[in-house]
Design a protein around this motif. Structure first.
Motif, PDB file in Angstrom:
ATOM      1  N   TYR A  32       0.862  -1.174   0.000  1.00  0.00           N
ATOM      2  CA  TYR A  32       0.000   0.000   0.000  1.00  0.00           C
ATOM      3  C   TYR A  32       0.897   1.221   0.000  1.00  0.00           C
ATOM      4  O   TYR A  32       1.828   1.319   0.812  1.00  0.00           O
ATOM      5  CB  TYR A  32      -0.902  -0.028   1.234  1.00  0.00           C
ATOM      6  N   ARG A  51      -2.912   0.679  -4.189  1.00  0.00           N
ATOM      7  CA  ARG A  51      -2.581  -0.629  -3.643  1.00  0.00           C
ATOM      8  C   ARG A  51      -1.779  -1.396  -4.670  1.00  0.00           C
ATOM      9  O   ARG A  51      -1.790  -1.089  -5.854  1.00  0.00           O
ATOM     10  CB  ARG A  51      -3.860  -1.370  -3.251  1.00  0.00           C
ATOM     11  N   SER A  98       0.785  -3.124  10.986  1.00  0.00           N
ATOM     12  CA  SER A  98      -0.399  -2.349  11.348  1.00  0.00           C
ATOM     13  C   SER A  98      -0.765  -1.383  10.234  1.00  0.00           C
ATOM     14  O   SER A  98       0.087  -0.710   9.665  1.00  0.00           O
ATOM     15  CB  SER A  98      -0.137  -1.544  12.624  1.00  0.00           C
ATOM     16  N   TYR A  99      -2.057  -1.331   9.936  1.00  0.00           N
ATOM     17  CA  TYR A  99      -2.508  -0.334   8.974  1.00  0.00           C
ATOM     18  C   TYR A  99      -2.244   1.050   9.554  1.00  0.00           C
ATOM     19  O   TYR A  99      -2.567   1.339  10.678  1.00  0.00           O
ATOM     20  CB  TYR A  99      -3.997  -0.504   8.682  1.00  0.00           C
ATOM     21  N   GLY A 100      -1.640   1.893   8.777  1.00  0.00           N
ATOM     22  CA  GLY A 100      -1.299   3.222   9.247  1.00  0.00           C
ATOM     23  C   GLY A 100       0.145   3.351   9.659  1.00  0.00           C
ATOM     24  O   GLY A 100       0.644   4.461   9.860  1.00  0.00           O
ATOM     25  N   LYS A 101       0.852   2.246   9.803  1.00  0.00           N
ATOM     26  CA  LYS A 101       2.277   2.292  10.129  1.00  0.00           C
ATOM     27  C   LYS A 101       3.041   2.481   8.824  1.00  0.00           C
ATOM     28  O   LYS A 101       3.085   1.584   7.991  1.00  0.00           O
ATOM     29  CB  LYS A 101       2.714   1.003  10.813  1.00  0.00           C
ATOM     30  N   LEU A 102       3.620   3.643   8.656  1.00  0.00           N
ATOM     31  CA  LEU A 102       4.169   4.011   7.365  1.00  0.00           C
ATOM     32  C   LEU A 102       5.668   4.247   7.402  1.00  0.00           C
ATOM     33  O   LEU A 102       6.213   4.749   8.380  1.00  0.00           O
ATOM     34  CB  LEU A 102       3.477   5.280   6.855  1.00  0.00           C
ATOM     35  N   PHE A 104       8.339   6.452   5.305  1.00  0.00           N
ATOM     36  CA  PHE A 104       8.344   7.575   4.393  1.00  0.00           C
ATOM     37  C   PHE A 104       9.610   7.615   3.539  1.00  0.00           C
ATOM     38  O   PHE A 104      10.701   7.258   3.990  1.00  0.00           O
ATOM     39  CB  PHE A 104       8.231   8.895   5.166  1.00  0.00           C
TER      40      PHE A 104
END
Lengths: 114, 117
Positions: A32, A51, A98-102, A104
């Motif tokens: 993602y 995605r 975890s969704y949201g763990k990004l 950069f």
């Protein structure tokens, strides 16, 4: 105008031009991807996401392209405006985390001249 | 409007003191929140994952005793920079994911500019 995030962290274009901002990612497990815009002194603002089961997605004036073969992501901004001047980051989320763990990318400074 | 609120937006403190930064999800519950740190003209670096009702998970190299994280409710996570020093000066940003599974989007707070003098 076009930039390569790791080698050319700044991109200057004229108002009305199309801008292309590139990002290389390294984690093949990422599924993602998101582009964020960050203005000075503010938090990142969501622009568009994609995605891994897609290779292109379009929004209003923006298009994201994903090439999983070479692990490359690009953001195209059509008819760039002075208000588009900001730092642009790509971010990736690794499958299974975890969704949201990004994570950069380096970021590219976009400057649009009137 | 903002869905994640971060407070304060700016803070100046003296060396040796502690500073608390709050991150609130405004219209949704977040069992997980994330804290990032950003140096000038640099990218965001994940510091830790804040977990509601349990201990935070810190990224490698981040001192848990220096950066205390508390996620006491489903809408609030706090980051406390303890015994702050000038090298702790930075832009701290929180995020909270909203949604379920593949329909999740990460919303970011406005950031907190910490200056330690």
């Amino acid at each position: 105008g076009e930039s390569v995030g790791l080698h050319l962290p700044t991109l200057s274009v004229q108002e009305g031009d199309n801008s292309i901002i590139n990002c290389a990612y390294s984690n093949s497990a990422s599924d993602y991807f998101i582009w964020y815009k960050q203005e000075s002194g503010k938090g990142p603002q969501f622009i568009i996401d994609i995605r891994s089961n897609m290779d292109k997605r379009q929004g209003q004036r923006v298009t994201v392209l994903l090439n999983k073969t070479v692990k490359h992501l690009s953001l195209q901004i059509a008819a760039t405006q002075p208000g588009d001047s900001a730092v642009y980051f790509c971010a990736e989320n690794q499958s299974g985390t975890s969704y949201g763990k990004l994570t950069f990318g380096q970021g590219t400074i976009l400057t649009v001249h009137p | 409007g903002a869905v994640v609120s971060q407070h304060p937006s700016r803070v100046i403190c003296k060396s040796g003191t502690s500073v608390k930064i709050e991150c609130r999800s405004l219209d949704f519950q977040a069992t997980t929140m994330f804290w990032y740190r950003q140096f000038p003209k640099k990218s965001l670096m994940l510091m830790a994952t804040s977990n509601e009702g349990s201990k935070a998970t810190y990224e490698q190299g981040v001192e848990k005793d220096k950066f205390l994280i508390n996620h006491a409710s489903l809408t609030l996570s706090t980051l406390t920079v303890t015994s702050a020093h000038p090298e702790d000066s930075s832009f701290y940003i929180c995020s909270a994911p909203r949604g379920v599974n593949t329909n999740t989007e990460a919303f970011f707070g406005q950031g907190t500019r910490l200056t330690v003098v």
